[in-house]
Design an enzyme around this catalytic site. Sequence first.
Site, short mmCIF file in Angstrom:
data_model
loop_
_atom_site.label_atom_id
_atom_site.label_comp_id
_atom_site.label_asym_id
_atom_site.label_seq_id
_atom_site.Cartn_x
_atom_site.Cartn_y
_atom_site.Cartn_z
N ARG A 37 56.69 22.07 9.84
CA ARG A 37 55.90 23.30 9.78
C ARG A 37 56.01 24.10 11.07
NH1 ARG A 37 50.05 21.88 7.31
NH2 ARG A 37 49.50 23.34 8.97
N ARG A 74 44.56 24.98 16.64
CA ARG A 74 43.99 24.50 15.37
C ARG A 74 42.88 23.48 15.61
NH1 ARG A 74 49.43 22.66 12.92
NH2 ARG A 74 48.21 21.83 11.19
N ARG A 116 36.53 25.77 5.54
CA ARG A 116 36.74 25.56 6.97
C ARG A 116 35.70 26.30 7.79
NH1 ARG A 116 42.65 24.43 6.42
NH2 ARG A 116 43.51 23.73 8.38
N ARG A 159 55.33 15.04 12.29
CA ARG A 159 55.35 14.99 10.83
C ARG A 159 56.33 15.99 10.20
NH1 ARG A 159 49.35 17.37 9.31
NH2 ARG A 159 49.81 19.53 9.78
N LYS A 189 44.54 14.67 5.67
CA LYS A 189 43.94 15.28 4.46
C LYS A 189 45.00 15.47 3.36
CE LYS A 189 42.47 19.05 6.53
NZ LYS A 189 42.95 18.80 7.92
P1 AMP Z 1 46.61 23.52 6.71
O1 AMP Z 1 47.86 23.39 5.89
O2 AMP Z 1 45.38 23.15 5.97
O3 AMP Z 1 46.72 22.81 8.04
O4 AMP Z 1 46.45 25.07 7.05
C1 AMP Z 1 47.44 25.76 7.79
C2 AMP Z 1 46.87 27.06 8.30
O5 AMP Z 1 46.48 27.89 7.19
C3 AMP Z 1 45.62 26.94 9.15
O6 AMP Z 1 45.91 26.66 10.51
C4 AMP Z 1 45.01 28.34 8.97
O7 AMP Z 1 45.71 29.30 9.73
C5 AMP Z 1 45.29 28.61 7.50
N1 AMP Z 1 44.22 28.10 6.63
C6 AMP Z 1 44.31 27.12 5.68
N2 AMP Z 1 43.14 26.93 5.07
C7 AMP Z 1 42.28 27.80 5.63
C8 AMP Z 1 40.91 28.09 5.43
N3 AMP Z 1 40.16 27.40 4.52
N4 AMP Z 1 40.34 29.08 6.19
C9 AMP Z 1 41.06 29.77 7.09
N5 AMP Z 1 42.37 29.55 7.34
C10 AMP Z 1 42.97 28.58 6.62
#
Ligand code: AMP
Length: 229
Positions: free
Chosen positions: A171, A182, A98, A137, A23
């Site tokens: 990360r 996740r 999400r 990554r 994404k």
């Molecule tokens: P990402 O960078 O999109 O993989 O997001 C990293 C982490 O941020 C996720 O594992 C969640 O803990 C939190 N997070 C990001 N976007 C959301 C969302 N829309 N709703 C809830 N938690 C989120």
Amino acid sequence: MDGSKKPDTAPVLILLGPPGAGKGTQARMLQDRFGLVQLSTGDLLRAAVAAGTDAGKAADAVMKSGGLVSDQIVIDILRDRLGEDDCAQGVILDGFPRTTVQAEALDVLLSESGQRIDAAISLEVDDDAMVERVSGRYTCGCCGEGYHDSFKRPTADGTCDKCGGQDMKRRADDTVEAVATRLAAYHDQTAPLITYYDANDALQRVNAMGAIDEIATVLGRIVQRMEAA
Ligand code: AMP
């Protein structure tokens, strides 16, 4: 943006998919190519954690474990960012919504400004490949360009091809344990949105197991069709 006919309102594109589906990588490529703004709630939350805001303090431990941050925190953060001037040229939502609660809140937010979702693209991948993708990554700490141990190495190890920075970062939640959490959160709470957007005639499914550039080509065609509609 390229394309001859522009939509009346700024385009809104959603990228759905589990961790590691690409994404972020694809959103950045679409941003560079079409001038749409990438809105990543993960990036916004990581910035809030780094800045030590109340939202960041509440989100920190949940994010490290791989769970989902509360809907209210994420919706508030997204609403504030969507209201900034640059978003008027159109956005790619990366990692939001999400949950169904977030999807419904987004519909309300967009309708308030006379906008709607032009496409919700589901990046479809095999779970088994995701752990390898995610655990390999890293990104350039200077410009955010993404790299991968197996699939996308910089020309010179440790040096960003895009900006020349030498501060590569991994990360904290790209561990095997957090990735498993996740993935579970994705299947339990986010995958139902595929049905939600299908029912709204916004869904487009894209096989995201191929090469980054091939997937980018497919997504580029979707945006071009969206602009021409
Ligand atoms: P990402 O960078 O999109 O993989 O997001 C990293 C982490 O941020 C996720 O594992 C969640 O803990 C939190 N997070 C990001 N976007 C959301 C969302 N829309 N709703 C809830 N938690 C989120």
